[in-house]
Design a protein around this motif. Structure first.
Motif, short mmCIF file in Angstrom:
data_model
loop_
_atom_site.label_atom_id
_atom_site.label_comp_id
_atom_site.label_asym_id
_atom_site.label_seq_id
_atom_site.Cartn_x
_atom_site.Cartn_y
_atom_site.Cartn_z
N GLY A 7 13.52 16.00 15.09
CA GLY A 7 13.39 17.24 14.34
C GLY A 7 14.68 17.66 13.66
N ALA A 8 15.11 18.89 13.95
CA ALA A 8 16.32 19.42 13.34
C ALA A 8 17.54 18.56 13.67
N GLY A 9 17.50 17.87 14.81
CA GLY A 9 18.59 16.96 15.15
C GLY A 9 18.70 15.82 14.16
N LEU A 10 17.55 15.27 13.77
CA LEU A 10 17.56 14.20 12.77
C LEU A 10 17.93 14.76 11.40
N GLU A 11 17.50 15.98 11.11
CA GLU A 11 17.88 16.60 9.84
C GLU A 11 19.39 16.79 9.73
N LEU A 12 20.03 17.09 10.86
CA LEU A 12 21.49 17.18 10.88
C LEU A 12 22.11 15.80 10.61
N VAL A 13 21.54 14.78 11.22
CA VAL A 13 22.01 13.41 11.00
C VAL A 13 21.85 13.02 9.53
N LEU A 14 20.74 13.42 8.92
CA LEU A 14 20.49 13.10 7.51
C LEU A 14 21.49 13.78 6.57
N ALA A 15 22.08 14.88 7.02
CA ALA A 15 23.06 15.59 6.20
C ALA A 15 24.42 14.91 6.23
N LYS B 247 21.80 26.04 4.83
CA LYS B 247 23.14 26.39 4.33
C LYS B 247 24.23 25.72 5.16
N ILE B 248 24.03 25.67 6.47
CA ILE B 248 25.02 25.03 7.34
C ILE B 248 25.04 23.53 7.11
N PHE B 249 23.86 22.91 7.05
CA PHE B 249 23.79 21.47 6.84
C PHE B 249 24.31 21.10 5.45
N ASP B 250 24.01 21.94 4.46
CA ASP B 250 24.53 21.69 3.10
C ASP B 250 26.05 21.77 3.07
N LYS B 251 26.60 22.69 3.84
CA LYS B 251 28.06 22.84 3.90
C LYS B 251 28.69 21.58 4.50
N LEU B 252 28.06 21.03 5.52
CA LEU B 252 28.54 19.78 6.11
C LEU B 252 28.42 18.65 5.10
N ALA B 253 27.27 18.56 4.44
CA ALA B 253 27.01 17.48 3.50
C ALA B 253 27.94 17.54 2.29
N GLY B 254 28.33 18.73 1.89
CA GLY B 254 29.13 18.89 0.68
C GLY B 254 30.63 18.83 0.90
N GLY C 33 15.84 20.61 5.43
CA GLY C 33 16.16 19.61 4.42
C GLY C 33 15.57 18.24 4.69
N GLY C 34 14.84 18.08 5.78
CA GLY C 34 14.36 16.77 6.18
C GLY C 34 13.41 16.11 5.19
N THR C 35 12.49 16.87 4.61
CA THR C 35 11.56 16.27 3.66
C THR C 35 12.28 15.74 2.43
N GLN C 36 13.35 16.40 2.05
CA GLN C 36 14.08 16.02 0.83
C GLN C 36 15.08 14.90 1.09
N ARG C 37 15.88 15.03 2.13
CA ARG C 37 16.91 14.02 2.39
C ARG C 37 16.30 12.70 2.85
N LEU C 38 15.26 12.75 3.67
CA LEU C 38 14.66 11.51 4.14
C LEU C 38 14.02 10.75 2.98
#
Length: 261
Positions: free
Chosen positions: A111-119, A90-97, A145-150
């Motif tokens: 890990g989650a750090g790269l997932e944040l970058v991907l957002a 939800k937080i990463f989606d808020k940033l991405a949107g 969200g890493g599996t989906q965004r990557l």
């Protein structure tokens, strides 16, 4: 929590650009408290109409972010696991949107750090960076969200290669793979990100927002449906004052003064 009480997130403005800094060195681990403060910072940025672009960076020299806090993993259950990843999503989606985000990447990005970058919308990485999703080595998978965004960024096959093996990429390899959009020498990611964000901030904000939406939502549609969306979003801009100002400034050979309406 008030901004003055943030201990792991810093937020400052450079003209129309918000600089958002992860400040939990040396590894900038994405603890629960850091995520809470990040969420509050994103909300504050979204509400500030004068901010038109964001630069996301991290303090310290060793890591952008070396992942989530693994101390919480041993006690997880199926239910608490759902709660954990849904909060991060939800937080990463808020940033991405929200407003355009340019990410300045250095050091370890795991890990989650790269997932944040991907957002983020655009990623600028230093050559000495090390990026990867090593979760399968911990018996889990990327859950923010890493599996989906990557997969959407580099393709399903490359995403499987990186996620299933947990392989780390250098900044150069990440650039060649398409994981990051720009590669710069060590120490130059932040300066490069600010320059790009300021360039974006000078453009018509409604046009930028609609263009971002057309790309993001269009990726989930057929080509025909995506083009219909593009037409709709173009037509919404046709009657804006910013469009009139942009055309007038172009013909008068001057810088446009966009107001966001």
């Amino acid at each position: 929590m008030q901004k003055e009480q943030w201990t792991m997130i810093e937020l400052e403005r450079q003209e129309m650009v918000a600089v958002l800094t992860l400040n939990n060195p040396p590894l900038n681990v994405l603890t629960d408290e850091l995520l809470n403060q990040l969420n509050e910072a994103i909300i504050e940025i979204d509400q500030d109409q004068e901010i038109r672009a964001i630069v996301l960076r991290a303090a310290g020299e060793k890591a952008f972010a070396a992942g989530a806090d693994i101390r919480q993993f041993p006690s997880l259950t199926k239910d608490s696991g759902i709660e954990l990843v849904e909060k991060g999503k939800k937080i990463f989606d808020k940033l991405a949107g929200g407003k355009p985000v340019v990410c300045a990447v250095h050091g370890l990005v795991l890990g989650a750090g790269l997932e944040l970058v991907l957002a983020c919308d655009i990623r600028i990485a230093e050559e000495n960076s090390k990026l990867g999703l090593p979760e399968t080595g911990l018996g889990i998978l990327p859950g923010y969200g890493g599996t989906q965004r990557l997969a959407r960024l580099v393709g399903a096959g490359k995403a499987k290669e990186l996620i299933l093996s947990g392989e780390l990429l250098s900044g150069t390899e990440a650039y060649e793979t398409g994981l990051v959009e720009k590669l710069v020498p060590q120490g130059q990611a932040f300066e490069s990100a600010v320059k790009l964000a300021k360039s974006i901030a000078l453009k018509a904000p409604l046009a930028v927002a609609n263009a971002k939406r057309a790309i993001d939502e269009g990726l989930e549609l057929s080509l025909a449906a995506g083009q219909d969306l593009e037409t709709q979003l173009f037509s919404e801009l046709a009657e804006t004052q910013d469009m009139q100002e942009g055309v007038k400034a172009f013909t008068e050979k001057r810088k446009a003064d966009f107001r966001g309406h």
